[in-house]
Motif scaffolding. Structure first.
Motif, PDB file in Angstrom:
ATOM      1  N   THR A   1      60.348  18.782  37.659  1.00 45.40           N
ATOM      2  CA  THR A   1      60.322  20.246  37.743  1.00 45.40           C
ATOM      3  C   THR A   1      60.920  20.804  36.469  1.00 45.40           C
ATOM      4  O   THR A   1      61.908  20.279  35.921  1.00 45.40           O
ATOM      5  CB  THR A   1      61.115  20.739  38.952  1.00 45.40           C
ATOM      6  OG1 THR A   1      60.544  20.167  40.142  1.00 45.40           O
ATOM      7  CG2 THR A   1      61.065  22.248  39.067  1.00 45.40           C
ATOM      8  N   SER A   2      60.320  21.907  35.994  1.00 44.38           N
ATOM      9  CA  SER A   2      60.791  22.518  34.754  1.00 44.38           C
ATOM     10  C   SER A   2      62.079  23.298  34.989  1.00 44.38           C
ATOM     11  O   SER A   2      62.504  23.510  36.129  1.00 44.38           O
ATOM     12  CB  SER A   2      59.715  23.464  34.216  1.00 44.38           C
ATOM     13  OG  SER A   2      59.607  24.616  35.057  1.00 44.38           O
ATOM     14  N   ASP A   3      62.661  23.738  33.900  1.00 44.93           N
ATOM     15  CA  ASP A   3      63.779  24.670  33.997  1.00 44.93           C
ATOM     16  C   ASP A   3      63.259  25.991  34.545  1.00 44.93           C
ATOM     17  O   ASP A   3      62.075  26.324  34.393  1.00 44.93           O
ATOM     18  CB  ASP A   3      64.403  24.897  32.627  1.00 44.93           C
ATOM     19  CG  ASP A   3      65.087  23.642  32.096  1.00 44.93           C
ATOM     20  OD1 ASP A   3      65.507  22.818  32.938  1.00 44.93           O
ATOM     21  OD2 ASP A   3      65.133  23.481  30.859  1.00 44.93           O
ATOM     22  N   PRO A   4      64.146  26.819  35.155  1.00 48.54           N
ATOM     23  CA  PRO A   4      63.683  28.100  35.698  1.00 48.54           C
ATOM     24  C   PRO A   4      63.353  29.083  34.585  1.00 48.54           C
ATOM     25  O   PRO A   4      63.803  28.964  33.455  1.00 48.54           O
ATOM     26  CB  PRO A   4      64.854  28.583  36.543  1.00 48.54           C
ATOM     27  CG  PRO A   4      66.051  27.896  35.975  1.00 48.54           C
ATOM     28  CD  PRO A   4      65.579  26.566  35.456  1.00 48.54           C
ATOM     29  N   SER A   5      62.510  30.048  34.959  1.00 50.37           N
ATOM     30  CA  SER A   5      62.173  31.128  34.032  1.00 50.37           C
ATOM     31  C   SER A   5      63.359  32.053  33.883  1.00 50.37           C
ATOM     32  O   SER A   5      64.407  31.865  34.517  1.00 50.37           O
ATOM     33  CB  SER A   5      60.964  31.895  34.569  1.00 50.37           C
ATOM     34  OG  SER A   5      61.321  32.565  35.787  1.00 50.37           O
ATOM     35  N   GLU A   6      63.200  33.072  33.054  1.00 53.81           N
ATOM     36  CA  GLU A   6      64.220  34.098  32.999  1.00 53.81           C
ATOM     37  C   GLU A   6      64.280  34.809  34.344  1.00 53.81           C
ATOM     38  O   GLU A   6      63.365  34.711  35.140  1.00 53.81           O
ATOM     39  CB  GLU A   6      63.915  35.091  31.865  1.00 53.81           C
ATOM     40  CG  GLU A   6      62.733  36.003  32.122  1.00 53.81           C
ATOM     41  CD  GLU A   6      61.415  35.366  31.693  1.00 53.81           C
ATOM     42  OE1 GLU A   6      60.435  36.122  31.501  1.00 53.81           O
ATOM     43  OE2 GLU A   6      61.332  34.107  31.575  1.00 53.81           O
ATOM     44  N   THR A   7      65.398  35.570  34.596  1.00 51.60           N
ATOM     45  CA  THR A   7      65.624  36.242  35.879  1.00 51.60           C
ATOM     46  C   THR A   7      65.064  37.651  35.826  1.00 51.60           C
ATOM     47  O   THR A   7      65.175  38.352  34.820  1.00 51.60           O
ATOM     48  CB  THR A   7      67.106  36.313  36.202  1.00 51.60           C
ATOM     49  OG1 THR A   7      67.622  34.981  36.283  1.00 51.60           O
ATOM     50  CG2 THR A   7      67.361  37.017  37.521  1.00 51.60           C
ATOM     51  N   ALA A   8      64.422  38.051  36.951  1.00 47.89           N
ATOM     52  CA  ALA A   8      63.940  39.428  37.100  1.00 47.89           C
ATOM     53  C   ALA A   8      64.755  40.085  38.208  1.00 47.89           C
ATOM     54  O   ALA A   8      64.831  39.575  39.319  1.00 47.89           O
ATOM     55  CB  ALA A   8      62.465  39.439  37.447  1.00 47.89           C
ATOM     56  N   GLU A   9      65.389  41.243  37.903  1.00 47.26           N
ATOM     57  CA  GLU A   9      66.230  41.967  38.877  1.00 47.26           C
ATOM     58  C   GLU A   9      65.448  43.163  39.403  1.00 47.26           C
ATOM     59  O   GLU A   9      64.887  43.950  38.642  1.00 47.26           O
ATOM     60  CB  GLU A   9      67.510  42.449  38.209  1.00 47.26           C
ATOM     61  CG  GLU A   9      68.442  43.177  39.157  1.00 47.26           C
ATOM     62  CD  GLU A   9      69.708  43.675  38.444  1.00 47.26           C
ATOM     63  OE1 GLU A   9      70.434  44.433  39.063  1.00 47.26           O
ATOM     64  OE2 GLU A   9      69.918  43.276  37.270  1.00 47.26           O
ATOM     65  N   VAL A  10      65.450  43.293  40.719  1.00 49.93           N
ATOM     66  CA  VAL A  10      64.699  44.385  41.346  1.00 49.93           C
ATOM     67  C   VAL A  10      65.597  45.039  42.396  1.00 49.93           C
ATOM     68  O   VAL A  10      66.111  44.355  43.295  1.00 49.93           O
ATOM     69  CB  VAL A  10      63.415  43.881  42.011  1.00 49.93           C
ATOM     70  CG1 VAL A  10      62.680  45.038  42.696  1.00 49.93           C
ATOM     71  CG2 VAL A  10      62.520  43.205  40.996  1.00 49.93           C
ATOM     72  N   GLU A  11      65.797  46.373  42.267  1.00 48.66           N
ATOM     73  CA  GLU A  11      66.514  47.151  43.299  1.00 48.66           C
ATOM     74  C   GLU A  11      65.444  47.771  44.188  1.00 48.66           C
ATOM     75  O   GLU A  11      64.703  48.666  43.785  1.00 48.66           O
ATOM     76  CB  GLU A  11      67.387  48.226  42.660  1.00 48.66           C
ATOM     77  CG  GLU A  11      68.222  48.983  43.686  1.00 48.66           C
ATOM     78  CD  GLU A  11      69.110  50.054  43.039  1.00 48.66           C
ATOM     79  OE1 GLU A  11      69.623  50.876  43.791  1.00 48.66           O
ATOM     80  OE2 GLU A  11      69.249  50.044  41.799  1.00 48.66           O
ATOM     81  N   TYR A  12      65.374  47.264  45.397  1.00 46.63           N
ATOM     82  CA  TYR A  12      64.276  47.665  46.259  1.00 46.63           C
ATOM     83  C   TYR A  12      64.583  48.984  46.943  1.00 46.63           C
ATOM     84  O   TYR A  12      65.643  49.143  47.535  1.00 46.63           O
ATOM     85  CB  TYR A  12      63.991  46.606  47.314  1.00 46.63           C
ATOM     86  CG  TYR A  12      62.885  47.016  48.261  1.00 46.63           C
ATOM     87  CD1 TYR A  12      61.562  47.038  47.807  1.00 46.63           C
ATOM     88  CD2 TYR A  12      63.184  47.428  49.555  1.00 46.63           C
ATOM     89  CE1 TYR A  12      60.556  47.439  48.660  1.00 46.63           C
ATOM     90  CE2 TYR A  12      62.163  47.822  50.402  1.00 46.63           C
ATOM     91  CZ  TYR A  12      60.826  47.841  49.954  1.00 46.63           C
ATOM     92  OH  TYR A  12      59.835  48.257  50.795  1.00 46.63           O
ATOM     93  N   VAL A  13      63.698  49.958  46.834  1.00 49.42           N
ATOM     94  CA  VAL A  13      63.776  51.253  47.518  1.00 49.42           C
ATOM     95  C   VAL A  13      62.429  51.464  48.202  1.00 49.42           C
ATOM     96  O   VAL A  13      61.368  51.311  47.573  1.00 49.42           O
ATOM     97  CB  VAL A  13      64.063  52.414  46.536  1.00 49.42           C
ATOM     98  CG1 VAL A  13      64.062  53.737  47.274  1.00 49.42           C
ATOM     99  CG2 VAL A  13      65.383  52.189  45.819  1.00 49.42           C
ATOM    100  N   GLU A  14      62.458  51.828  49.438  1.00 45.60           N
ATOM    101  CA  GLU A  14      61.217  52.046  50.181  1.00 45.60           C
ATOM    102  C   GLU A  14      60.512  53.264  49.620  1.00 45.60           C
ATOM    103  O   GLU A  14      61.086  54.361  49.567  1.00 45.60           O
ATOM    104  CB  GLU A  14      61.521  52.253  51.679  1.00 45.60           C
ATOM    105  CG  GLU A  14      60.281  52.481  52.528  1.00 45.60           C
ATOM    106  CD  GLU A  14      59.338  51.292  52.462  1.00 45.60           C
ATOM    107  OE1 GLU A  14      58.147  51.492  52.136  1.00 45.60           O
ATOM    108  OE2 GLU A  14      59.775  50.140  52.732  1.00 45.60           O
ATOM    109  N   VAL A  15      59.305  53.051  49.139  1.00 45.57           N
ATOM    110  CA  VAL A  15      58.580  54.154  48.484  1.00 45.57           C
ATOM    111  C   VAL A  15      57.292  54.491  49.230  1.00 45.57           C
ATOM    112  O   VAL A  15      56.419  55.182  48.699  1.00 45.57           O
ATOM    113  CB  VAL A  15      58.239  53.786  47.032  1.00 45.57           C
ATOM    114  CG1 VAL A  15      59.507  53.649  46.227  1.00 45.57           C
ATOM    115  CG2 VAL A  15      57.418  52.495  46.976  1.00 45.57           C
ATOM    116  N   SER A  16      57.177  54.015  50.406  1.00 50.85           N
ATOM    117  CA  SER A  16      55.962  54.299  51.175  1.00 50.85           C
ATOM    118  C   SER A  16      55.792  55.780  51.375  1.00 50.85           C
ATOM    119  O   SER A  16      56.715  56.490  51.773  1.00 50.85           O
ATOM    120  CB  SER A  16      56.026  53.573  52.529  1.00 50.85           C
ATOM    121  OG  SER A  16      54.905  53.855  53.311  1.00 50.85           O
TER     122      SER A  16
END
Length: 684
Positions: free
Chosen positions: A591-606
């Protein structure tokens, strides 16, 4: 010439002797010379006539003294002097005879003037004249080769009987038997004659020593039966006719001939030394052939010739050839020499052309073409391209049968090239370590203009890979994705189209090391989920592992994707929470090394973002809260194709999509400067 020499010699001798006698004064005694001979008479009876005849061989210039005695030869009186004419036969008619008187006649050569020469008398037998009158005539009734039948008509009064006399060529008169005629005429047959011989015939009426002769007729006896031929042979035997030949050493013995087959006359003609006849027979039957010759006597049959007639056979055509120069993908022009039987008239009713096919795909077939009887060439049409055609020609005569087949020739029509053979693949690494497949094959065609190579991965669809020039035999395929199975096939092409594919060769490229790490991980907020996307930087992964953290340090695997799948949706999210994501590539090696990290602040936008119309053709509208928004479009290959800041007027904005290709796109909308909302749109 001898007679003239003799006369001259005798005259000279006479002069010499007379001179000697005169000189000596001697009295010259007479010299006896040869006198007349064969003195005889023919008693004519009628009118008291007798024909006195004699012969002489004494040459010279003198007269004959003819004398007659009416007292039985006691005294003679000269009744005529007949001059010598050079002939051998002489006669003198005597008339005025008296009934019952006996006469004798004699003849001698007159003595020479000086008495040196004289001859003796030649005297007949005594003849007592008995007067009877009339005539007898003779004619031909019929004849054969050995006898003649005469018709004798009696007009004589007082005859005792009759006798037939006949004479062969150069022969004496021959007397036949004596007969009488009861009435006025009678048929009289003379037998024992020679065939094909001319005879003189006469009839004599006889009374005592007197005779009345009939007219003389000449009759030629018939020829004997004609002979059989010296040889009678068969010189040619055919199914429908036989030629025979008869040879005769003496063809004059016959007038005409006939030839019969099994008792039926089939030929005739005039006689000749060599008779050649061609007669019709039935094929496969037995023929008994006889030649007969005939003349006035009858006919003679030859010994029969028994001929076993063969069944009719026609020689097969020969010299069958096909033109390589004029053939096309659908036609072949062929020619041949007709094969006729030497016994037939050469007419052929029809020609059958038997075609056997070996198609390019390995299947077979056949067809029968027919052309007119005397054809010697034919254009075979409606053929499939690149087909081997086996050609045989048969000739047919509807009366006599069918020939054997000609020799078979094979000609191939033009068409797309044959498929390459011997397709093989070998996997290796190039100098840079890149995995590659070497595909090799054997080019068995000589008419391709190039090759097309197709491939597929695993069980996917076939796809075009590359093209190659004519006469190629190998190529390399790279880059490859390790862990996949590759299938290859090749076909040749030319002006007639694409040829059939070669056999398929399959190879699996094994993993050689762990894959590289993915990169450019992105996270966007969608209704009830977070959508992740990233870029694949490896040809070796068998799939991807997606991990999530709620504190940025502790990671939990939340899912996987397959090879080359670079999107993932996290639906287990809560509004107001912040999530960190990373992705790893994996395969059987590691298995490869992990990718860079993606940060997501989830807000309900429905309900806060409305995208319409969707699907669309050339534009899409946005409705949301706020004054500005940043719009990003990402295609299916994870490439950003559009990124634009739009101004909202009364909460709405429009985005032009006319320059984009039709397809599916991911729309990422930045709503408040940091909240990302994702929508999938479709453009036609």
């Amino acid at each position: 010439m001898k007679k003239e020499i003799y006369v001259f010699t005798r005259a000279l001798l006479t002069v010499v002797l007379m001179a000697l006698v005169a000189a000596k004064g001697y009295a010259a005694p007479p010299t006896i010379i040869v006198g007349p001979t064969d003195a005889h008479f023919q008693a004519q009876g009628d009118g008291g006539k007798v024909l006195f005849t004699w012969q002489t061989s004494t040459p010279g210039s003198f007269n004959f003294i003819v004398q007659q005695s009416s007292d039985g030869g006691a005294t003679f009186t000269t009744i005529a002097t007949i001059p010598f004419t050079g002939a051998e036969d002489y006669f003198h008619p005597v008339s005025g005879l008296t009934d019952g008187v006996t006469y004798v006649w004699q003849v001698k050569v007159e003595s020479d003037p000086v008495g040196l020469f004289e001859s003796t008398y030649n005297q007949t037998t005594a003849y007592t004249y008995v007067q009877f009158t009339g005539s007898v005539t003779v004619g031909e009734l019929n004849k054969n080769q050995n006898s003649v039948t005469l018709n004798v008509v009696d007009n004589v009064n007082g005859e005792d009987n009759f006798m037939v006399e006949y004479m062969a060529p150069n022969g004496p008169w021959v007397s036949g038997p004596v007969f009488t005629i009861p009435g006025s005429e009678i048929p009289r047959q003379v037998t024992g004659l020679m065939a094909n011989t001319s005879y003189r015939f006469r009839v004599v009426a006889i009374k005592g020593g007197n005779k009345i002769y009939s007219n003389e007729i000449v009759i030629k006896t018939n020829r004997d039966f004609p002979p059989k031929p010296d040889s009678f042979t068969v010189i040619q035997t055919c199914a429908e006719k036989v030629t025979v030949q008869a040879v005769y050493s003496n063809p004059s013995l016959a007038d005409q001939f006939t030839v019969s087959v099994n008792g039926q006359i089939v030929d005739s003609g005039f006689m000749s030394a060599v008779i050649t006849s061609t007669v019709s027979v039935s094929p496969g039957q037995t023929a008994n052939i006889v030649i007969a010759t005939f003349n006035e006597t009858g006919l003679i049959n030859s010994d029969p010739l028994t001929v076993n007639v063969p069944p009719y056979t026609m020689n097969p055509p020969s010299g069958l050839t096909g033109s390589e120069e004029t053939k096309t993908e659908n036609t072949i022009n062929i020619s041949w020499l007709p094969g006729t039987s030497p016994c037939s008239d050469g007419f052929i009713d029809a020609v059958e052309i038997q075609l056997d096919f070996l198609f390019q795909d390995g299947t077979t077939g056949s067809r029968l073409d027919v052309t007119y009887g005397n054809a010697t060439n034919y254009l075979i049409e409606n053929l499939k391209p690149k087909t081997w055609v086996g050609i045989r020609v048969i000739q047919r005569n509807y009366t006599y049968g069918t020939s054997a087949q000609s020799q078979q020739i094979w000609i191939r029509t033009l068409g797309p090239p044959d498929a390459p053979t011997g397709l093989a693949v070998a996997t290796s690494a190039d100098p840079l370590g890149e995995i590659q497949n070497l595909i090799s094959f054997t080019d068995i065609a000589d008419d391709e203009t190039g090759f097309i190579v197709d491939y597929r991965m695993n069980e996917g669809d076939w796809s075009y890979l590359t093209s190659m020039v004519a006469n190629s035999s190998m190529f390399y395929h790279k880059p490859l994705q390790e862990g996949n199975t590759y299938s290859y096939r090749i076909k040749g092409v030319n002006q007639y189209g694409d040829g059939p594919y070669s056999e398929v060769v399959i190879v699996t490229v094994e993993y050689t090391k762990e894959p590289k790490s993915p990169y450019n991980l992105q996270g966007t907020i969608a209704s009830g989920s977070v959508n992740l996307s990233w870029l694949d930087d490896s040809q070796r992964e068998s799939g991807f592992i997606v991990e999530r953290s709620t504190d940025g340090s502790t990671w939990t695997e939340i899912g996987t994707t397959g090879r080359n799948v670079t999107k993932f949706t996290d639906s287990d999210v809560t509004s107001g929470n912040t999530y960190w994501y990373r992705v790893k590539a994996t395969n059987d090696v590691g298995t490869s090394d992990p990718s860079e990290t993606a940060e997501v602040e989830y807000v309900e936008v429905s309900g806060l973002v409305n995208v319409f119309p969707n699907p669309t053709v050339d534009a899409i509208n946005l409705r949301m809260a706020g004054e500005r928004s940043t719009i990003t479009l990402i295609d299916q290959d994870n490439r950003t194709v559009l990124s634009r800041s739009v101004k909202l007027v009364d909460g709405e904005a429009s985005l032009d999509l006319s320059n984009l290709k039709p397809g599916a796109y991911q729309m990422v909308i930045l709503t408040d400067g940091k909240t990302k909302v994702s929508r999938k749109i479709y453009k036609y």
